[in-house]
Write an enzyme that holds these catalytic residues in place. Structure first.
Site, PDB file in Angstrom:
ATOM      1  N   THR A  30       1.182  -0.368   0.125  1.00 16.95           N
ATOM      2  CA  THR A  30      -0.074  -0.316  -0.054  1.00 16.95           C
ATOM      3  C   THR A  30       0.708   0.952   0.232  1.00 16.95           C
ATOM      4  O   THR A  30       1.987   1.651   0.572  1.00 16.95           O
ATOM      5  CB  THR A  30      -0.628   0.212   1.377  1.00 16.95           C
ATOM      6  OG1 THR A  30      -1.645  -0.576   1.187  1.00 16.95           O
ATOM      7  CG2 THR A  30      -1.562   1.087   0.765  1.00 16.95           C
ATOM      8  N   GLY A  31       0.724   1.812  -0.501  1.00 15.09           N
ATOM      9  CA  GLY A  31       1.180   3.471  -0.395  1.00 15.09           C
ATOM     10  C   GLY A  31       1.082   3.835  -1.960  1.00 15.09           C
ATOM     11  O   GLY A  31       0.750   3.155  -3.711  1.00 15.09           O
ATOM     12  N   GLY A  98       2.961   4.479   7.457  1.00 13.12           N
ATOM     13  CA  GLY A  98       2.982   6.253   6.682  1.00 13.12           C
ATOM     14  C   GLY A  98       1.156   6.770   6.397  1.00 13.12           C
ATOM     15  O   GLY A  98       0.739   7.628   6.651  1.00 13.12           O
ATOM     16  N   GLU A 105      -0.330  -5.127   5.977  1.00 14.06           N
ATOM     17  CA  GLU A 105       0.664  -5.580   5.631  1.00 14.06           C
ATOM     18  C   GLU A 105       1.262  -6.429   6.664  1.00 14.06           C
ATOM     19  O   GLU A 105       2.459  -7.342   5.610  1.00 14.06           O
ATOM     20  CB  GLU A 105       1.860  -4.097   5.520  1.00 14.06           C
ATOM     21  CG  GLU A 105       1.446  -2.880   4.470  1.00 14.06           C
ATOM     22  CD  GLU A 105       1.642  -1.745   4.634  1.00 14.06           C
ATOM     23  OE1 GLU A 105       1.767  -1.497   5.627  1.00 14.06           O
ATOM     24  OE2 GLU A 105       1.184  -0.349   3.704  1.00 14.06           O
TER      25      GLU A 105
HETATM   26  C1  5RP Z   1       1.549   2.137   3.762  1.00 17.13           C
HETATM   27  C2  5RP Z   1       2.968   2.245   3.974  1.00 17.13           C
HETATM   28  C3  5RP Z   1       3.784   2.035   3.298  1.00 17.13           C
HETATM   29  O1  5RP Z   1       4.225   0.878   2.654  1.00 17.13           O
HETATM   30  C4  5RP Z   1       4.872   3.227   3.539  1.00 17.13           C
HETATM   31  O2  5RP Z   1       3.834   4.249   4.533  1.00 17.13           O
HETATM   32  C5  5RP Z   1       5.795   4.029   2.609  1.00 17.13           C
HETATM   33  O3  5RP Z   1       4.373   4.934   1.663  1.00 17.13           O
HETATM   34  P1  5RP Z   1       4.758   5.554  -0.295  1.00 17.13           P
HETATM   35  O4  5RP Z   1       5.171   4.152  -0.725  1.00 17.13           O
HETATM   36  O5  5RP Z   1       3.610   6.795  -0.651  1.00 17.13           O
HETATM   37  O6  5RP Z   1       6.191   5.924   0.611  1.00 17.13           O
HETATM   38  O7  5RP Z   1       3.647   1.143   4.928  1.00 17.13           O
HETATM   39  O8  5RP Z   1       0.744   1.305   5.580  1.00 17.13           O
END
Ligand code: 5RP
Length: 222
Positions: A30-31, A98, A105
């Site tokens: 995710t992200g 984040g 996850e």
């Molecule tokens: C979501 C996560 C993401 O992997 C992490 O926040 C990184 O996000 P991005 O690729 O947008 O920087 O753990 O829960």
């Protein structure tokens, strides 16, 4: 022209496709970095059987590309899980969450033989903790867990207006300098009311694809 952070994310997402075996079910994170990977996966969708998503948002994006999304219960163990991170060390220990998807996850990662982590170079750190550590908490335990975090030297902040896919809240814990990630991960796991903490150290990444202006570096724990 200088490479943007998005260029680096795209480069690692493209490199990750080489880790996807033919005819498999892929674990998908995710992200924003995972989104680049989903878009790359769409280009080879005829080669895979489907995906298990670590969030509703990723499931939607996968389905939008016509990729079948299976439940982890139906899929069984997966050969590979591909996801980003908020911070990672050379030991492949990570802070994640984040985007608030840390629980699913961690589950999908645990059920996968290999964890491929995709990061731009800004995420590689010596010590975890500058990025506030996300903790998914059962709502009634929010204040109790916040007090426990203060005892550990952190400053917990409720992620305002956010509910996880599992109906819980997130405390983002600022000010921790995490010298022993495996120990802290285990310790936090034992607090009643904590669903998941954002340390991914007991089960670290197997491969880090790190986006740099000089190209994608492949790192593993020696
Ligand atoms: C979501 C996560 C993401 O992997 C992490 O926040 C990184 O996000 P991005 O690729 O947008 O920087 O753990 O829960």
């Amino acid at each position: 022209m200088a490479m943007t952070q998005d260029d680096l994310k795209l480069a690692v997402a493209q490199a990750a496709i080489a880790y996807v075996p033919s005819d498999c079910i892929v674990g998908v994170g995710t992200g924003s970095t995972a989104n680049f990977f989903i878009d790359e996966l769409a280009k080879i969708k005829g080669k895979i059987r489907g995906a298990v998503a670590s969030s509703e948002a990723s499931a939607k994006r996968l389905q939008g590309h016509g990729i079948e999304v299976l439940s982890l219960n139906d899929a069984g163990d997966l050969p590979v899980y591909v996801d980003g991170a908020d911070e990672i060390t050379k030991h492949m220990h990570m802070v994640k969450g984040g985007g608030g998807a840390l629980t699913r996850e961690k589950i999908v990662a645990a059920a996968s033989a290999k964890f491929i982590c995709l990061c731009d170079q800004s995420k590689l750190v010596d010590v975890l903790g500058k990025f506030p550590l996300p903790i998914e908490v059962i709502p009634m335990a929010q204040s109790y867990i916040a007090r426990e975090m203060v005892k550990l030297g952190g400053q917990p902040k409720l992620r305002e207006g956010f509910t996880t896919d599992n109906g819980n809240v997130i405390l983002d814990v600022h000010g921790l300098s995490i010298m022993n990630p495996t120990e802290l991960e285990a310790k936090l796991n034992h607090l009643p009311g904590v669903v998941t903490n954002g340390l991914f150290a007991l089960r670290p990444a197997d491969v880090l694809l790190l986006g740099t202006p000089d190209g994608v570096q492949t790192m593993t724990v020696k």
